[in-house]
Design a protein around this motif. Structure first.
Motif, PDB file in Angstrom:
ATOM      1  N   LYS A   4       0.108  -6.958  -5.181  1.00 21.77           N
ATOM      2  CA  LYS A   4       0.207  -5.491  -5.661  1.00 21.77           C
ATOM      3  C   LYS A   4       1.429  -5.341  -6.101  1.00 21.77           C
ATOM      4  CE  LYS A   4      -3.773  -5.187  -2.966  1.00 21.77           C
ATOM      5  NZ  LYS A   4      -3.598  -6.299  -2.375  1.00 21.77           N
ATOM      6  N   LEU A  45       0.966  -1.376  -0.330  1.00 20.32           N
ATOM      7  CA  LEU A  45      -0.282   0.140  -0.543  1.00 20.32           C
ATOM      8  C   LEU A  45       0.867   1.219   0.048  1.00 20.32           C
ATOM      9  CD1 LEU A  45      -2.741  -0.923   2.564  1.00 20.32           C
ATOM     10  CD2 LEU A  45      -3.131  -0.861   0.303  1.00 20.32           C
ATOM     11  N   LYS A  75      -7.763  -2.757 -11.569  1.00 19.60           N
ATOM     12  CA  LYS A  75      -8.569  -1.817 -11.704  1.00 19.60           C
ATOM     13  C   LYS A  75      -8.452  -0.306  -9.884  1.00 19.60           C
ATOM     14  CE  LYS A  75     -11.638  -4.655 -13.749  1.00 19.60           C
ATOM     15  NZ  LYS A  75     -13.843  -5.345 -13.597  1.00 19.60           N
ATOM     16  N   SER A  76      -8.177  -1.219  -9.085  1.00 20.66           N
ATOM     17  CA  SER A  76      -8.470  -0.605  -7.386  1.00 20.66           C
ATOM     18  C   SER A  76      -7.208   0.328  -7.492  1.00 20.66           C
ATOM     19  CB  SER A  76      -8.615  -1.027  -6.815  1.00 20.66           C
ATOM     20  OG  SER A  76      -9.220  -2.203  -6.933  1.00 20.66           O
ATOM     21  N   TYR A  77      -5.745   0.103  -8.078  1.00 18.35           N
ATOM     22  CA  TYR A  77      -4.966   1.100  -7.416  1.00 18.35           C
ATOM     23  C   TYR A  77      -3.977   1.731  -9.049  1.00 18.35           C
ATOM     24  CZ  TYR A  77      -4.394  -1.861  -3.102  1.00 18.35           C
ATOM     25  OH  TYR A  77      -5.116  -2.465  -1.918  1.00 18.35           O
ATOM     26  N   TRP A 130      -6.905   5.866 -13.856  1.00 17.66           N
ATOM     27  CA  TRP A 130      -7.583   5.802 -15.674  1.00 17.66           C
ATOM     28  C   TRP A 130      -6.043   6.482 -16.558  1.00 17.66           C
ATOM     29  CZ3 TRP A 130     -10.866   3.423 -17.158  1.00 17.66           C
ATOM     30  CH2 TRP A 130     -12.035   2.494 -16.768  1.00 17.66           C
ATOM     31  N   ASN A 140      -1.754 -11.803  -2.813  1.00 20.57           N
ATOM     32  CA  ASN A 140      -2.101 -10.568  -2.607  1.00 20.57           C
ATOM     33  C   ASN A 140      -1.073  -9.721  -2.699  1.00 20.57           C
ATOM     34  OD1 ASN A 140      -4.430 -12.947  -3.059  1.00 20.57           O
ATOM     35  ND2 ASN A 140      -5.360 -12.328  -1.300  1.00 20.57           N
ATOM     36  N   GLU A 190      -7.161 -11.784  -8.975  1.00 17.07           N
ATOM     37  CA  GLU A 190      -6.688 -10.375  -7.180  1.00 17.07           C
ATOM     38  C   GLU A 190      -5.760  -9.688  -8.343  1.00 17.07           C
ATOM     39  OE1 GLU A 190      -4.930  -8.482  -4.546  1.00 17.07           O
ATOM     40  OE2 GLU A 190      -7.401  -9.872  -4.180  1.00 17.07           O
ATOM     41  N   PHE A 218      -8.411  -7.228  -9.894  1.00 14.57           N
ATOM     42  CA  PHE A 218      -8.662  -5.935  -8.967  1.00 14.57           C
ATOM     43  C   PHE A 218      -7.852  -5.093  -8.553  1.00 14.57           C
ATOM     44  CE2 PHE A 218      -8.452  -4.911  -4.384  1.00 14.57           C
ATOM     45  CZ  PHE A 218      -9.712  -4.829  -4.405  1.00 14.57           C
ATOM     46  N   THR A 219      -6.587  -5.793  -8.791  1.00 12.71           N
ATOM     47  CA  THR A 219      -5.138  -4.459  -8.442  1.00 12.71           C
ATOM     48  C   THR A 219      -5.098  -3.434  -9.791  1.00 12.71           C
ATOM     49  OG1 THR A 219      -4.005  -6.827  -7.586  1.00 12.71           O
ATOM     50  CG2 THR A 219      -2.840  -4.451  -7.680  1.00 12.71           C
ATOM     51  N   ARG A 273      -3.959   3.454 -17.236  1.00 13.78           N
ATOM     52  CA  ARG A 273      -4.485   2.174 -17.389  1.00 13.78           C
ATOM     53  C   ARG A 273      -4.171   1.947 -18.979  1.00 13.78           C
ATOM     54  NH1 ARG A 273     -10.109   0.190 -14.566  1.00 13.78           N
ATOM     55  NH2 ARG A 273      -8.640   1.351 -12.749  1.00 13.78           N
TER      56      ARG A 273
END
Length: 683
Positions: free
Chosen positions: A55, A21, A93-95, A98, A51, A87, A90-91, A101
């Motif tokens: 990340k 994080l 999309k979350s971290y 845009w 996980n 995972e 998810f990573t 990306r």
């Protein structure tokens, strides 16, 4: 700050998670160095947390993009996908913001495609890392090997497949990701799944060339030839064959060969049917596919495509294909002759002759039938150019007197023999005979000449060659007659043939011809005499004696210009001749100039004759053209000079004119000259 406080606490239950994080926090704050340190600590931790490692791998991949290490970025994301695809999704999309990306997805697509192109995966083999194998021991092994750089899972098709699956999940509408996924499935030997995925993509965009090309190959591989043909036709209509270039690096060797063979056979089948422009263009497209499938070089396809371009009138493109073959095989007969025919169509004589001669040297048996398939007009042009080139080369060789190179004479012999097979024209047989003579193969030359024209040829050029060959057996008398006929028709050809006769025989031939010419002149057969005298001149290499005789014969025939040229050669060669002889030559030249109305030049020659031998000159003038007539000419020329105030020249001409005849007109002019020039000395 919150992450740092938690990390500073004594409890370390979520240590890796907090490091990951904090790494992303540093990354978003543009602190790439701090972020990379945190991500590395997570990846290298002795008690890895899957996980958190995913990340960290995703974060490190982003940092590597900014450093230009796109390949290492792909490695990180493939490793993350193989650990846990959900995972990883998810990573991202979350971290991943845009604004980063889009770049990330593009980089992963490009690197995945390059990985498949660099190494083909043997279809049907077992996969080292499956989606379910995410246990701690497997992960630790993978982590260590990736870290030290001894193992790259991305080089396997399964790794690229998982990377492509990630991309599809992130953007299901992106066609490039679906194509990448299908390519990976193909290399894994899962053709049916690849076919389904491509069919779905095609249903969304029916005109997508990369999808059509891949589906066509898969259908051919499955044995559905008709479907494959239909897909190839659609690809041809779109007109984008460039999409095949990256695909061919992905196709397996046997499938590339299958595509090449199919497209080649299809093109030949089309060409056997209709010969219309549209059909030829379709055949060219199939041949282009076959050439691409072969890696850019397929001799038969390139040759066939070049001929197709020629039929469409695209000559420069045809030459390009022929050149591609000749670059690999400089002695390829079909490419040499084909390019020669294109130059023929473009009326580029030098290039056409060069290519056709090169082809004939390699394999005449293959070139001659090809020439015979041309239209009569084109055949005539080919044979005419070859004969012209061959004649020029042979004449140069014979004139040098040095022993000719075997290769050059061998080339001429091949060309001459080919000409006799292409067209049995007399000039071709004569050329072949001449080349055999130049090679010293007189018996073969005689045999061929008699086979082509008979033992007693009616053709003058053939009879002349027979005469030259007979001279080898010392038959000078028999050779003079046919050679004299040739002298009247073509002196250049006679001069060429005399190169095959030795000096002594030429001397005998000149004497015999001169004697026969003298007899014929006495009997007033001047036309026949001219042939013999021309033979004597050529055989004696411009002997002044024979030049004088021929000039006299030409005067009888009123061919004054030719006679003038002969006498000019005689006078030019004046050296040791007596004044009497030289005076006679100048009188003859003067008479010829008078006949051609060149009075001023004639007067000059008569004055030289009077200066050299006055009695002889006066006797000749009395005989022809006559003293009175010539005196009038002298008066006119002197009068012209007087009017131009060229008094000295006028005086000289008048003085010589009065030696010929005491003309009253000349005497008056002389008196006027004395009065006009009383104040200066004329003498």
């Amino acid at each position: 700050d919150m992450c740092e406080q938690l990390l500073a606490a004594e409890q370390s239950t979520y240590h890796n998670t907090l490091l990951a994080l904090r790494g992303f926090c540093s990354l978003h704050a543009q602190d790439h160095h701090g972020a990379l340190q945190d991500f590395q600590r997570v990846i290298e931790h002795d008690s890895p947390h899957p996980n958190s490692c995913i990340k960290a791998l995703c974060g490190r991949g982003l940092i590597r993009i900014s450093g230009g290490s796109n390949y290492l970025t792909a490695l990180d994301y493939i490793t993350a996908c193989q650990l846990k695809l959900e995972e990883t999704i998810f990573t991202i999309k979350s971290y991943v913001p845009w604004n980063q990306r889009g770049l990330l997805l593009k980089v992963l697509q490009e690197e995945g495609q390059m990985m498949l192109q660099k190494k083909r995966y043997p279809g049907g083999s077992s996969v080292s890392f499956q989606k379910k194998q995410t246990g701690l021991r497997t992960f630790l092994t993978l982590k260590v090997l990736c870290f030290v750089g001894l193992f790259s899972p991305s080089r396997d098709a399964p790794g690229v497949f998982q990377l492509a699956s990630l991309l599809v999940e992130l953007d299901s509408s992106d066609e490039a990701s679906r194509i990448l996924c299908a390519d990976a499935l193909y290399q894994m030997g899962r053709g049916e799944e690849a076919h389904k995925m491509l069919s779905l993509a095609l249903s969304r965009n029916p005109q997508r060339a990369p999808v059509l090309a891949r589906l066509a190959l898969l259908q051919l591989k499955r044995g559905f030839v008709h479907d494959g043909n239909q897909l190839l036709k659609r690809l041809i209509r779109i007109g984008d064959s460039s999409c095949l270039l990256p695909i061919l690096d992905i196709f397996q060797d046997e499938d590339r060969k299958l595509l090449q063979s199919h497209c080649r056979c299809r093109a030949l089948a089309i060409l056997k049917g209709k010969q219309e422009g549209a059909a030829i263009k379709e055949a060219i497209a199939h041949l282009s596919f076959a050439i691409l499938a072969a890696g850019g070089y397929a001799e038969d396809c390139l040759l066939t495509r070049a001929r197709c371009y020629g039929r469409l009138g695209q000559m420069k493109t045809a030459i390009f294909d022929f050149n591609a073959v000749l670059k690999e095989e400089p002695r390829n007969v079909q490419a040499l002759s084909g390019r020669g025919f294109v130059h023929l169509a473009l009326r580029q004589q030098k290039e056409a002759v060069q290519d056709l001669i090169s082809a004939l040297k390699v394999e005449a048996g293959a070139v001659i039938p090809a020439i015979l398939t041309l239209k009569p007009e084109a055949q005539g042009l080919v044979t005419g150019w070859l004969l012209q080139h061959g004649r020029a080369a042979l004449t140069e060789l014979v004139a040098t007197k040095d022993p000719p190179g075997e290769e050059t004479l061998g080339d001429l012999l091949t060309m001459a023999k080919a000409l006799t097979k292409i067209c049995r024209a007399a000039q071709h047989h004569l050329f072949y005979t001449d080349v055999l003579m130049a090679n010293g193969r007189h018996q073969e030359a005689l045999k061929h000449l008699q086979e082509a024209f008979g033992h007693c040829p009616a053709e003058d050029f053939a009879r002349a060659r027979l005469a030259v060959l007979q001279l080898q057996s010392r038959n000078v008398a028999g050779a003079a007659a046919p050679l004299s006929v040739l002298a009247r028709r073509d002196e250049k050809d006679l001069a060429f043939l005399l190169k095959f006769v030795d000096t002594k025989q030429q001397q005998h031939l000149a004497q015999a011809a001169a004697q026969e010419g003298k007899v014929l002149m006495k009997s007033h057969h001047h036309e026949q005499a001219l042939g013999y005298l021309s033979l004597a001149v050529l055989a004696s290499r411009d002997s002044p004696r024979y030049l004088r005789r021929r000039a006299a014969c030409l005067m009888h025939l009123k061919k004054y210009e030719k006679a003038l040229k002969d006498m000019a050669k005689v006078i030019q060669g004046h050296g040791c001749n007596s004044p009497k002889t030289r005076a006679g030559d100048h009188c003859c030249q003067g008479f010829l100039l008078l006949a051609l109305a060149q009075e001023e030049a004639a007067v000059q020659h008569y004055m030289q004759a009077l200066q050299l031998d006055e009695p002889l000159a006066l006797g000749t003038i009395t005989s022809c053209p006559g003293r009175e007539s010539l005196t009038k000419t002298f008066h006119r020329i002197a009068q012209n000079n007087f009017e131009k105030q060229l008094y000295e020249e006028a005086w000289k001409i008048t003085d010589y004119g009065l030696k010929i005849d005491k003309s009253s007109e000349l005497q008056k002019l002389k008196a006027r000259l004395k009065r006009e020039a009383s104040s200066c000395s004329i003498h």
